[in-house]
Write a protein that holds these residues in place. Sequence first.
Motif, PDB file in Angstrom:
ATOM      1  N   THR A   1      36.203  29.544  48.364  1.00  0.00           N
ATOM      2  CA  THR A   1      36.139  30.694  48.310  1.00  0.00           C
ATOM      3  C   THR A   1      34.935  30.813  47.125  1.00  0.00           C
ATOM      4  OG1 THR A   1      37.467  30.383  47.213  1.00  0.00           O
ATOM      5  CG2 THR A   1      38.910  31.784  48.963  1.00  0.00           C
ATOM      6  N   ARG A   2      34.422  32.344  47.604  1.00  0.00           N
ATOM      7  CA  ARG A   2      33.259  32.619  46.208  1.00  0.00           C
ATOM      8  C   ARG A   2      33.231  34.064  45.866  1.00  0.00           C
ATOM      9  NH1 ARG A   2      27.825  30.202  47.082  1.00  0.00           N
ATOM     10  NH2 ARG A   2      27.902  31.067  45.690  1.00  0.00           N
ATOM     11  N   LEU A   3      33.113  34.106  44.661  1.00  0.00           N
ATOM     12  CA  LEU A   3      32.731  35.013  43.609  1.00  0.00           C
ATOM     13  C   LEU A   3      31.478  35.809  43.620  1.00  0.00           C
ATOM     14  CD1 LEU A   3      35.919  34.270  41.515  1.00  0.00           C
ATOM     15  CD2 LEU A   3      35.887  36.379  43.308  1.00  0.00           C
ATOM     16  N   ASN A   4      31.777  37.363  43.355  1.00  0.00           N
ATOM     17  CA  ASN A   4      30.519  37.701  42.737  1.00  0.00           C
ATOM     18  C   ASN A   4      30.295  37.675  41.024  1.00  0.00           C
ATOM     19  OD1 ASN A   4      30.020  39.837  44.829  1.00  0.00           O
ATOM     20  ND2 ASN A   4      31.980  40.584  44.289  1.00  0.00           N
ATOM     21  N   HIS A   5      28.821  37.879  40.936  1.00  0.00           N
ATOM     22  CA  HIS A   5      28.402  36.966  39.714  1.00  0.00           C
ATOM     23  C   HIS A   5      29.372  37.967  38.828  1.00  0.00           C
ATOM     24  CE1 HIS A   5      25.643  41.112  40.243  1.00  0.00           C
ATOM     25  NE2 HIS A   5      25.380  41.084  38.805  1.00  0.00           N
ATOM     26  N   ASP A   6      29.588  39.291  39.089  1.00  0.00           N
ATOM     27  CA  ASP A   6      30.100  39.827  37.769  1.00  0.00           C
ATOM     28  C   ASP A   6      31.764  40.517  37.450  1.00  0.00           C
ATOM     29  OD1 ASP A   6      29.998  42.102  40.227  1.00  0.00           O
ATOM     30  OD2 ASP A   6      29.811  43.674  39.339  1.00  0.00           O
ATOM     31  N   TRP A   7      31.868  39.051  38.636  1.00  0.00           N
ATOM     32  CA  TRP A   7      33.449  39.296  38.881  1.00  0.00           C
ATOM     33  C   TRP A   7      34.462  39.391  37.636  1.00  0.00           C
ATOM     34  CZ3 TRP A   7      37.181  35.687  37.505  1.00  0.00           C
ATOM     35  CH2 TRP A   7      36.730  34.513  36.454  1.00  0.00           C
ATOM     36  N   PHE A   8      34.133  38.818  36.601  1.00  0.00           N
ATOM     37  CA  PHE A   8      34.966  38.432  35.359  1.00  0.00           C
ATOM     38  C   PHE A   8      34.527  39.850  34.878  1.00  0.00           C
ATOM     39  CE2 PHE A   8      35.297  37.311  31.113  1.00  0.00           C
ATOM     40  CZ  PHE A   8      36.666  36.642  31.051  1.00  0.00           C
ATOM     41  N   ARG A   9      33.629  40.689  35.307  1.00  0.00           N
ATOM     42  CA  ARG A   9      33.628  41.867  33.919  1.00  0.00           C
ATOM     43  C   ARG A   9      34.378  42.424  34.686  1.00  0.00           C
ATOM     44  NH1 ARG A   9      30.760  45.970  35.157  1.00  0.00           N
ATOM     45  NH2 ARG A   9      29.923  44.998  36.899  1.00  0.00           N
ATOM     46  N   LYS A  10      34.694  42.543  35.545  1.00  0.00           N
ATOM     47  CA  LYS A  10      35.396  43.680  36.746  1.00  0.00           C
ATOM     48  C   LYS A  10      36.405  43.613  36.603  1.00  0.00           C
ATOM     49  CE  LYS A  10      32.331  45.315  40.187  1.00  0.00           C
ATOM     50  NZ  LYS A  10      31.873  45.863  41.657  1.00  0.00           N
ATOM     51  N   ILE A  11      37.190  42.054  36.705  1.00  0.00           N
ATOM     52  CA  ILE A  11      38.590  42.387  36.461  1.00  0.00           C
ATOM     53  C   ILE A  11      39.128  42.212  35.145  1.00  0.00           C
ATOM     54  CG2 ILE A  11      39.064  40.587  38.162  1.00  0.00           C
ATOM     55  CD1 ILE A  11      39.174  38.314  36.248  1.00  0.00           C
ATOM     56  N   ASN A  12      37.886  42.192  34.058  1.00  0.00           N
ATOM     57  CA  ASN A  12      38.657  41.890  32.448  1.00  0.00           C
ATOM     58  C   ASN A  12      39.458  43.100  31.811  1.00  0.00           C
ATOM     59  OD1 ASN A  12      38.258  40.361  30.080  1.00  0.00           O
ATOM     60  ND2 ASN A  12      36.054  41.409  29.726  1.00  0.00           N
ATOM     61  N   SER A  13      39.430  44.359  32.201  1.00  0.00           N
ATOM     62  CA  SER A  13      39.834  45.154  32.061  1.00  0.00           C
ATOM     63  C   SER A  13      41.185  45.045  31.982  1.00  0.00           C
ATOM     64  CB  SER A  13      38.950  47.165  32.544  1.00  0.00           C
ATOM     65  OG  SER A  13      39.481  46.729  33.780  1.00  0.00           O
ATOM     66  N   PHE A  14      41.058  44.861  33.910  1.00  0.00           N
ATOM     67  CA  PHE A  14      43.019  44.564  33.731  1.00  0.00           C
ATOM     68  C   PHE A  14      43.252  43.433  33.174  1.00  0.00           C
ATOM     69  CE2 PHE A  14      40.420  45.914  37.672  1.00  0.00           C
ATOM     70  CZ  PHE A  14      41.660  46.978  38.677  1.00  0.00           C
ATOM     71  N   LEU A  15      43.069  42.429  33.169  1.00  0.00           N
ATOM     72  CA  LEU A  15      43.647  41.213  32.305  1.00  0.00           C
ATOM     73  C   LEU A  15      44.202  42.169  30.845  1.00  0.00           C
ATOM     74  CD1 LEU A  15      40.832  38.632  32.485  1.00  0.00           C
ATOM     75  CD2 LEU A  15      42.874  38.937  34.290  1.00  0.00           C
ATOM     76  N   LYS A  16      44.004  43.100  30.174  1.00  0.00           N
ATOM     77  CA  LYS A  16      43.850  43.890  29.746  1.00  0.00           C
ATOM     78  C   LYS A  16      44.963  44.816  29.521  1.00  0.00           C
ATOM     79  CE  LYS A  16      39.872  43.524  26.903  1.00  0.00           C
ATOM     80  NZ  LYS A  16      38.356  44.382  26.384  1.00  0.00           N
ATOM     81  N   GLY A  17      45.497  45.047  30.838  1.00  0.00           N
ATOM     82  CA  GLY A  17      46.565  45.947  31.222  1.00  0.00           C
ATOM     83  C   GLY A  17      48.018  45.853  31.198  1.00  0.00           C
ATOM     84  N   ASN A  18      48.115  46.056  32.607  1.00  0.00           N
ATOM     85  CA  ASN A  18      49.656  45.292  33.032  1.00  0.00           C
ATOM     86  C   ASN A  18      49.629  44.284  32.616  1.00  0.00           C
ATOM     87  OD1 ASN A  18      52.729  45.575  33.792  1.00  0.00           O
ATOM     88  ND2 ASN A  18      52.405  47.392  35.017  1.00  0.00           N
ATOM     89  N   LYS A  19      50.814  43.329  32.472  1.00  0.00           N
ATOM     90  CA  LYS A  19      51.095  41.950  32.407  1.00  0.00           C
ATOM     91  C   LYS A  19      51.832  42.223  33.363  1.00  0.00           C
ATOM     92  CE  LYS A  19      50.494  41.044  27.193  1.00  0.00           C
ATOM     93  NZ  LYS A  19      50.262  40.905  25.980  1.00  0.00           N
ATOM     94  N   ASN A  20      52.518  42.979  34.098  1.00  0.00           N
ATOM     95  CA  ASN A  20      53.809  42.685  34.898  1.00  0.00           C
ATOM     96  C   ASN A  20      52.389  43.053  36.226  1.00  0.00           C
ATOM     97  OD1 ASN A  20      55.828  42.337  33.181  1.00  0.00           O
ATOM     98  ND2 ASN A  20      55.779  44.167  32.498  1.00  0.00           N
ATOM     99  N   SER A  21      52.247  43.503  36.452  1.00  0.00           N
ATOM    100  CA  SER A  21      51.574  43.266  37.816  1.00  0.00           C
ATOM    101  C   SER A  21      50.816  42.051  38.118  1.00  0.00           C
ATOM    102  CB  SER A  21      50.014  44.573  38.064  1.00  0.00           C
ATOM    103  OG  SER A  21      51.079  45.442  37.566  1.00  0.00           O
ATOM    104  N   ILE A  22      50.916  41.398  40.106  1.00  0.00           N
ATOM    105  CA  ILE A  22      49.611  40.894  40.380  1.00  0.00           C
ATOM    106  C   ILE A  22      48.338  41.778  41.017  1.00  0.00           C
ATOM    107  CG2 ILE A  22      50.078  39.048  41.903  1.00  0.00           C
ATOM    108  CD1 ILE A  22      52.954  38.262  41.448  1.00  0.00           C
ATOM    109  N   TYR A  23      47.594  40.926  40.548  1.00  0.00           N
ATOM    110  CA  TYR A  23      46.196  41.414  40.987  1.00  0.00           C
ATOM    111  C   TYR A  23      45.732  40.316  42.324  1.00  0.00           C
ATOM    112  CZ  TYR A  23      46.086  44.424  37.485  1.00  0.00           C
ATOM    113  OH  TYR A  23      47.483  45.115  36.396  1.00  0.00           O
ATOM    114  N   TYR A  24      44.881  41.075  42.974  1.00  0.00           N
ATOM    115  CA  TYR A  24      44.201  39.824  43.704  1.00  0.00           C
ATOM    116  C   TYR A  24      42.883  41.243  44.747  1.00  0.00           C
ATOM    117  CZ  TYR A  24      46.217  44.185  47.435  1.00  0.00           C
ATOM    118  OH  TYR A  24      46.265  45.496  48.250  1.00  0.00           O
ATOM    119  N   PHE A  25      42.031  40.421  45.160  1.00  0.00           N
ATOM    120  CA  PHE A  25      40.658  40.669  45.568  1.00  0.00           C
ATOM    121  C   PHE A  25      40.237  41.654  46.754  1.00  0.00           C
ATOM    122  CE2 PHE A  25      39.859  36.761  42.379  1.00  0.00           C
ATOM    123  CZ  PHE A  25      38.929  37.711  41.547  1.00  0.00           C
TER     124      PHE A  25
END
Length: 227
Positions: A86-110
């Motif tokens: 797989t490949r990711l966009n150059h700004d992938w981490f910036r985009k997910i960073n806000s989610f990582l500060k949020g609900n720990k009980n959710s599962i996220y996917y691209f």
Amino acid sequence: MSKISIIIPTINEANNLPLLLSDLSSIQKEGEIIIVDCGSEDKTIDIANIYGAKVCISKERNRGFQLNLGAKNSKGDWLIFLHADTRLNHDWFRKINSFLKGNKNSIYYFKFKINNKKIVYRVLEILVNFRSRFFKQPYGDQGLIIHRTTYLKNNGFRKIPLMEDVDFLRRLKKTIDLKQLNSSIFISSRKWERTNIFLQAIKNWQFRRRWLKGESLKSIYSDYYKK
């Protein structure tokens, strides 16, 4: 403790791994990359070492076992499970960073995208993203982001060679919220290039149906890798 641990199961992925590891290089001090290899005969492990990834050796060629081994050897608060092609966009981490500060009980996917310009793949993307979003059925190749406590509380991936992602998410679907990220993951088209993609989709659905009806994974695994 690292913020994130990225876990990638491999077997002879020397052609694909440098591209993904380049995409992941932006995390730098934010986390760790763990390659869980199950017997590569190419330069996979050498490439992992060059990029500074931690390498774990799996005694079994079993993706569920590999993913679980990577999780056990990880230190991150969040676990990100990715496939090596797989490949990711150059700004992938910036985009997910806000989610990582949020609900720990959710599962996220691209969001699902295929790294091929043929129009037929756009149709497949629409169908997969519809299934993922409205039926809550993303698969492992879409990247799964899970908080460590959620992963451990639910016993992680079972040590099975196929359907480990389907099995895990089925166990959690009624109690955990699955959320699609506003960022895409680019899937290699290699698995569809030798066949009609819609016939392959039907075959994959039949494999899942056989498994859900209780057929042994050994039999399904054998049929799956006949192709």
